[in-house]
Design a protein around this motif. Structure first.
Motif: not given
Length: 117
Positions: A46-49, A55-60
């Protein structure tokens, strides 16, 4: 701080992973012989997800949680907690997804003309 969307979604992902690990331990007792701590592994999944999502949200997106609507929160929390639960309950789902990432990485490194001799 506890009601801020990223923190709240992170806690939901951890709890969903924990519940998935507990469900795996309780409902599939006879099938689990090689894993001594399914609740801990479920929580880590759950933590990895959650980390991948953040990370994907802040990159995009520049300011992803600046003005979050209730609808966005429900969709985000729902999909992350569902995915955390499913991945913790059935770890093969998580293994297949991470396997796809390594296949993509291998494919990209093989097509890169700079790395070819």
């Amino acid at each position: 701080m506890l009601t801020w969307t990223p923190t709240n979604v992170g806690m939901l992902s951890l709890v969903a992973g924990l519940i998935g690990g507990l469900g795996r331990k309780l409902w599939r007792k006879s099938q689990i012989t090689d894993e001594p701590f399914p609740t801990l592994s479920g929580t880590l999944i759950g933590f990895v997800i959650y980390i991948v999502f953040i990370s994907g949200t802040f990159l995009t997106i520049d300011n992803p949680f600046g003005s979050t609507t209730p609808g966005q929160y429900v969709r985000t929390a729902g999909i992350l907690s569902l995915f955390s639960f499913m991945s913790a309950y059935e770890p093969n789902i998580f293994k297949k997804i991470t396997g796809h990432f390594s296949n993509i990485e291998n494919h990209l490194s093989n097509d890169n003309p700079i790395t070819k001799p």
